[in-house]
Design a protein around this motif. Structure first.
Motif, PDB file in Angstrom:
ATOM      1  N   TRP A   1     115.436  41.932  58.450  1.00  0.00           N
ATOM      2  CA  TRP A   1     114.686  40.936  59.220  1.00  0.00           C
ATOM      3  C   TRP A   1     115.459  40.222  60.311  1.00  0.00           C
ATOM      4  O   TRP A   1     114.878  39.863  61.331  1.00  0.00           O
ATOM      5  CB  TRP A   1     114.117  39.856  58.269  1.00  0.00           C
ATOM      6  N   LEU A   2     116.759  39.987  60.061  1.00  0.00           N
ATOM      7  CA  LEU A   2     117.470  39.125  61.017  1.00  0.00           C
ATOM      8  C   LEU A   2     118.937  39.543  61.155  1.00  0.00           C
ATOM      9  O   LEU A   2     119.859  38.795  60.811  1.00  0.00           O
ATOM     10  CB  LEU A   2     117.375  37.658  60.540  1.00  0.00           C
ATOM     11  N   PRO A   3     119.170  40.757  61.686  1.00  0.00           N
ATOM     12  CA  PRO A   3     120.555  41.234  61.764  1.00  0.00           C
ATOM     13  C   PRO A   3     121.446  40.331  62.608  1.00  0.00           C
ATOM     14  O   PRO A   3     122.671  40.367  62.449  1.00  0.00           O
ATOM     15  CB  PRO A   3     120.421  42.632  62.405  1.00  0.00           C
ATOM     16  N   ALA A   4     120.837  39.512  63.478  1.00  0.00           N
ATOM     17  CA  ALA A   4     121.664  38.634  64.326  1.00  0.00           C
ATOM     18  C   ALA A   4     122.305  37.503  63.524  1.00  0.00           C
ATOM     19  O   ALA A   4     123.236  36.841  63.985  1.00  0.00           O
ATOM     20  CB  ALA A   4     120.795  38.029  65.428  1.00  0.00           C
ATOM     21  N   MET A   5     121.823  37.278  62.295  1.00  0.00           N
ATOM     22  CA  MET A   5     122.380  36.194  61.473  1.00  0.00           C
ATOM     23  C   MET A   5     123.771  36.622  60.958  1.00  0.00           C
ATOM     24  O   MET A   5     123.947  37.776  60.576  1.00  0.00           O
ATOM     25  CB  MET A   5     121.415  35.985  60.300  1.00  0.00           C
ATOM     26  N   PRO A   6     124.748  35.712  60.950  1.00  0.00           N
ATOM     27  CA  PRO A   6     126.092  36.094  60.486  1.00  0.00           C
ATOM     28  C   PRO A   6     126.061  36.677  59.069  1.00  0.00           C
ATOM     29  O   PRO A   6     125.408  36.124  58.173  1.00  0.00           O
ATOM     30  CB  PRO A   6     126.862  34.772  60.515  1.00  0.00           C
ATOM     31  N   ALA A   7     126.780  37.790  58.875  1.00  0.00           N
ATOM     32  CA  ALA A   7     126.728  38.495  57.590  1.00  0.00           C
ATOM     33  C   ALA A   7     127.380  37.699  56.464  1.00  0.00           C
ATOM     34  O   ALA A   7     126.981  37.803  55.299  1.00  0.00           O
ATOM     35  CB  ALA A   7     127.396  39.858  57.726  1.00  0.00           C
ATOM     36  N   GLY A   8     128.396  36.900  56.807  1.00  0.00           N
ATOM     37  CA  GLY A   8     129.155  36.205  55.774  1.00  0.00           C
ATOM     38  C   GLY A   8     128.285  35.339  54.871  1.00  0.00           C
ATOM     39  O   GLY A   8     128.534  35.231  53.667  1.00  0.00           O
ATOM     40  N   VAL A   9     127.266  34.742  55.427  1.00  0.00           N
ATOM     41  CA  VAL A   9     126.425  33.826  54.647  1.00  0.00           C
ATOM     42  C   VAL A   9     125.666  34.591  53.562  1.00  0.00           C
ATOM     43  O   VAL A   9     125.530  34.124  52.429  1.00  0.00           O
ATOM     44  CB  VAL A   9     125.383  33.129  55.562  1.00  0.00           C
TER      45      VAL A   9
END
Ligand SMILES: Cc1cc2nc3c(=O)[nH]c(=O)nc-3n(C[C@H](O)[C@H](O)[C@H](O)COP(=O)(O)OP(=O)(O)OC[C@H]3O[C@@H](n4cnc5c(N)ncnc54)[C@H](O)[C@@H]3O)c2cc1C
Length: 401
Positions: free
Chosen positions: A232-240
């Motif tokens: 849904w939201l690949p732009a969100m930082p993966a670390g979270v």
């Protein structure tokens, strides 16, 4: 139209997303750094919060937020010790009178969703220090990093210690209830063997043992956060999402004497384990196995209702103007939703700017419910049938104000 938002919390970010979506120029100034400060792990999101997210977020953000909610919370349970076992001894539907049906949200994930796409809009480490109304109807704001900015509207979404409120509505007061709480979260895997997950399912539950009440709620992500982000939201930082796992949130009411001057998360966790030492083994496990670094002590506060004030190009939303035990985050997002709609009406010329702001403020005053009596003391939300003991939604009463 240009809007300055002070505060990148739930309300400020929801508003900024909504304004961006509507093509309105917005700048957010946040006092803290990008990681913020510990404010609890979970949030009970009811239809006011979800409606705001639906209206203000782009589709991918919305889908990501929903995919990482927990299961439906339609009733609250009262637990007690029966023949040495923790058992359900009461239950009450979340019918909206005190507790609204909803789902649990991870605060960290929700904040990361809300921040995604606003990287060029939010300036961290920039606390608003003061503002001035200009003769042309605009507002000039000053920030701790030495910058200033000018806009048509200044929104104080700067939480309970709001600088905007202190300057704009100096008569508003924050009252400490004198009833602190300890809150934490525990990985679900650590309590898997206790039978608690099967006992309470998705429902919030309050276990009453002697004088101590421990409220709990299990958050099982509807979709694994890592997969949801990819989808849904690949732009969100993966670390979270990589570090996110199912958990039990818990809360314990304490007295001022018990709390003393304890503040650092590890010390708060130690205090919680001491207080839980005599509880049922399942409750002890919940507290002992908690993540120490997210265990917080909360001072519960309230803002007695502030009478209607003259409308201007400065306004306030969320905890900055009403603390609502149980649902402050939902109200902050609802305020943001309404203010976004109002500013869009003004931008389109359907209403004057001040009339639009005034309408949003009227609706906010009507719906905010701070549960304060005339003396400004908190009207405690006592458990009725034990069921309303769920301690979600609290404003941290910061010093001053
Ligand atoms: C432990 C805990 C559990 C909770 N659980 C729930 C729940 O289950 N459901 C619910 O609805 N509510 C819950 N709440 C309440 C909810 O978190 C708040 O009501 C909500 O965060 C308010 O949103 P806000 O945007 O108004 O303020 P905040 O989220 O507090 O955001 C304010 C922001 O402004 C920033 N700021 C402060 N001063 C300045 C300044 N001068 N300039 C710029 N920025 C500034 C702060 O750093 C912060 O980022 C809980 C609260 C706590 C503490």
């Amino acid at each position: 139209m240009r809007v300055i938002v002070a505060g990148a919390g739930l309300g400020g970010l929801t508003l900024a997303q909504g304004l961006r979506r509507s093509g309105i120029d917005v700048a957010v100034y946040e006092r803290d750094g990008a990681h913020g400060r510990p404010q609890g792990v979970s949030l009970h999101l009811d239809e006011r919060g979800t409606a705001a997210l639906r209206a203000c977020l782009p589709p991918g953000h919305r889908a990501m937020a929903e995919a990482t909610l927990g299961g439906p919370r339609n009733r609250t349970l009262l637990l007690s010790e029966v023949d040495g076992e923790l058992a359900i001894v009461g239950s009450r539907p979340a019918d909206g009178t005190r507790v609204r049906p909803g789902r649990q949200a991870s605060r960290r994930l929700l904040r990361a969703v809300l921040l995604t796409g606003l990287e060029d809009t939010v300036r961290f480490g920039a606390a608003l220090t003061r503002f001035e109304l200009c003769s042309d109807g605009t507002v000039r704001a000053w920030f701790s990093d030495g910058t200033t900015d000018i806009a048509d509207v200044l929104v104080g979404a700067d939480g309970v210690g709001s600088t905007v409120r202190r300057q704009y509505l100096p008569h508003a007061r924050v009252v400490d209830s004198g009833r602190p709480m300890l809150m934490g979260a525990t990985p679900l895997r650590a309590v898997a063997a206790t039978g608690l997950p099967e006992l309470i399912g998705h429902s919030p539950a309050a276990a009453q043992v002697g004088d101590t009440t421990v409220a709990m709620g299990i958050h099982r992500f509807a979709e694994p956060p890592t997969a949801a982000r990819r989808r849904w939201l690949p732009a969100m930082p993966a670390g979270v999402v990589d570090s996110a796992e199912n958990y039990v949130m818990w809360a314990m009411a304490v007295t001022q004497e018990q709390l003393g001057t304890v503040e650092a998360p590890a010390n708060v966790w130690s205090l919680a384990t001491e207080l839980a030492a005599d509880l049922h083994p399942t409750l002890r496990t919940v507290v002992e196995q908690a993540w120490p670094d997210v265990t917080v002590a909360i001072r519960v506060g309230v803002i007695p209702p502030v009478p209607k004030w003259p409308v201007g190009p400065v306004t306030v939303i969320g905890d900055a103007i009403h603390l609502a035990p149980g649902f402050g985050g939902n109200l902050a997002m609802q305020d943001a939703h309404r203010l976004r709609d109002a500013l869009v009406r003004a931008e389109r010329g359907e209403q004057s700017l001040l009339a639009a702001i005034g309408a949003a403020e009227d609706a906010m005053r009507r719906d905010s419910n701070p549960h304060a009596d005339l003396g400004g003391r908190v009207m405690p939300r006592e458990p009725r049938d034990g069921a309303a003991a769920e301690p979600v939604g609290i404003g941290t009463a910061e010093a001053g104000a």
